[in-house]
Design a protein around this motif. Sequence first.
Motif, short mmCIF file in Angstrom:
data_model
loop_
_atom_site.label_atom_id
_atom_site.label_comp_id
_atom_site.label_asym_id
_atom_site.label_seq_id
_atom_site.Cartn_x
_atom_site.Cartn_y
_atom_site.Cartn_z
N ASP A 1 3.02 14.41 2.71
CA ASP A 1 3.38 14.50 4.26
C ASP A 1 3.51 13.22 4.82
N THR A 2 4.74 12.69 4.46
CA THR A 2 4.86 11.41 5.26
C THR A 2 5.25 10.98 6.64
N GLY A 3 5.54 12.49 7.09
CA GLY A 3 5.86 12.47 8.79
C GLY A 3 4.55 11.95 9.24
N TYR A 4 3.20 12.23 8.79
CA TYR A 4 2.24 11.68 9.35
C TYR A 4 2.06 10.07 9.58
N LEU A 5 2.90 9.51 8.41
CA LEU A 5 2.69 8.01 8.47
C LEU A 5 3.79 7.33 9.31
N ARG A 6 4.87 7.97 9.27
CA ARG A 6 5.86 7.58 10.32
C ARG A 6 5.45 7.43 11.87
N LEU A 7 4.74 8.71 12.03
CA LEU A 7 4.11 8.67 13.46
C LEU A 7 3.30 7.60 13.71
N TYR A 8 2.24 7.38 12.76
CA TYR A 8 1.07 6.53 13.13
C TYR A 8 1.76 4.84 12.71
N VAL A 9 2.57 4.81 11.97
CA VAL A 9 3.20 3.40 12.05
C VAL A 9 3.81 3.06 13.07
N SER A 10 4.52 4.01 13.86
CA SER A 10 5.11 3.72 15.12
C SER A 10 4.33 3.54 16.18
N GLN A 11 3.17 4.29 16.29
CA GLN A 11 2.00 3.97 17.21
C GLN A 11 1.60 2.64 17.18
N LEU A 12 1.11 2.29 15.92
CA LEU A 12 0.47 0.90 15.67
C LEU A 12 1.36 -0.17 15.97
N LEU B 1 5.16 -3.94 8.03
CA LEU B 1 6.43 -3.88 7.32
C LEU B 1 6.55 -2.86 6.64
N THR B 2 7.64 -1.88 6.64
CA THR B 2 7.67 -0.78 5.83
C THR B 2 8.42 -1.36 4.40
N GLU B 3 8.15 -0.86 3.35
CA GLU B 3 8.95 -0.99 2.07
C GLU B 3 9.56 0.35 1.74
N PRO B 4 10.73 0.41 1.80
CA PRO B 4 11.28 1.67 1.86
C PRO B 4 11.29 2.51 0.54
N GLY B 5 11.01 3.81 0.71
CA GLY B 5 10.76 4.46 -0.35
C GLY B 5 9.41 4.30 -1.00
N MET B 6 8.77 3.37 -0.54
CA MET B 6 7.25 3.07 -1.38
C MET B 6 5.85 2.96 -0.58
N GLY B 7 6.10 2.36 0.67
CA GLY B 7 4.95 2.33 1.39
C GLY B 7 4.98 1.33 2.64
N TYR B 8 3.77 0.50 2.92
CA TYR B 8 3.90 -0.43 3.82
C TYR B 8 3.02 -1.69 3.19
N ARG B 9 3.52 -2.65 4.03
CA ARG B 9 2.52 -3.93 3.75
C ARG B 9 2.35 -4.62 5.19
N LEU B 10 1.14 -5.48 5.27
CA LEU B 10 0.81 -6.07 6.64
C LEU B 10 0.90 -7.56 5.79
N ASP B 11 1.86 -8.15 6.72
CA ASP B 11 2.36 -9.39 6.49
C ASP B 11 2.05 -10.48 7.72
N GLY B 12 1.88 -11.62 7.15
CA GLY B 12 1.76 -12.71 8.24
C GLY B 12 0.32 -12.61 8.82
N VAL C 1 0.72 -1.41 -0.10
CA VAL C 1 0.04 0.01 -0.09
C VAL C 1 0.89 1.16 0.00
N THR C 2 0.79 1.99 -1.03
CA THR C 2 1.62 3.20 -1.29
C THR C 2 1.43 4.24 -0.13
N ARG C 3 2.50 4.95 0.27
CA ARG C 3 2.34 6.17 1.06
C ARG C 3 1.22 7.07 0.69
N GLN C 4 1.46 7.22 -0.64
CA GLN C 4 0.27 8.46 -1.38
C GLN C 4 -1.01 7.75 -1.26
#
Length: 230
Positions: A190-201, A216-227, A173-176
């Motif tokens: 505003d990727t700072g929003y994402l880093r904050l909420y990913v850290s909290q989650l 999981l973080t996919e560097p430069g792209m977004g996030y993935r929920l695995d497992g 799932v891309t950051r955008q």
Amino acid sequence: MRILIADDDPQILRALRITLTAKGYDVTTAVDGTQAIAAAVDHRPDILILDLGMPHLDGIEVIHAVRGWSTAPILVVSGRAGAADKVEALDAGADDYITKPFAVEELLARIRALTRRVPQDDASPVVRLGDVTIDLAAHSVVRTTPDGDRQIRLTPTEWQFIEILIRNAGKLVTRQTVLRTIWGTDHAEDTGYLRLYVSQLRKKLEPDPSAPRYLLTEPGMGYRLDGVAT
């Protein structure tokens, strides 16, 4: 059957709400693109009816945002009759397009056709991330421990974020996509929003937030929920 109608014309909104409610549909309305995205997240409509020329976020932006996490059929109802507008909407992810002014009978027929595409399985799954169980329908997060179950509280924004990931489990799932869906196009960088909420989650859901196994973080792209287990 839940229908979301988004249009900045109050007369159209009122007429469609009355007509569709009389036909037995559960109707939610929105007067601009920002409200439309929020209503889609909160109410999980089975079908979306969108105008293109809405304030704040136009219909194309709403389609892009909703398509980041939902496969619900989208019917565009717009005064824009040009072929280019129709192609743009359909390419963005709309399923059908009807031009204003329209006959109510035609609109109802289009809705019936889209209804046949709506999956009948559970649209609000219960998933497990190790010892954490997330129930989307109940808005419940529980961690199972040797001492018993413990409720975990998520903020409304955290709920939106994790639900997008759950509904796209195993996929990037891309950051955008996340930013547009939760905060709108104006915050797409505003990727700072994402880093904050990913850290909290991660602190709430991961067994070891410093070494995440699920979010999981996919560097430069977004996030993935695995497992994820269902």
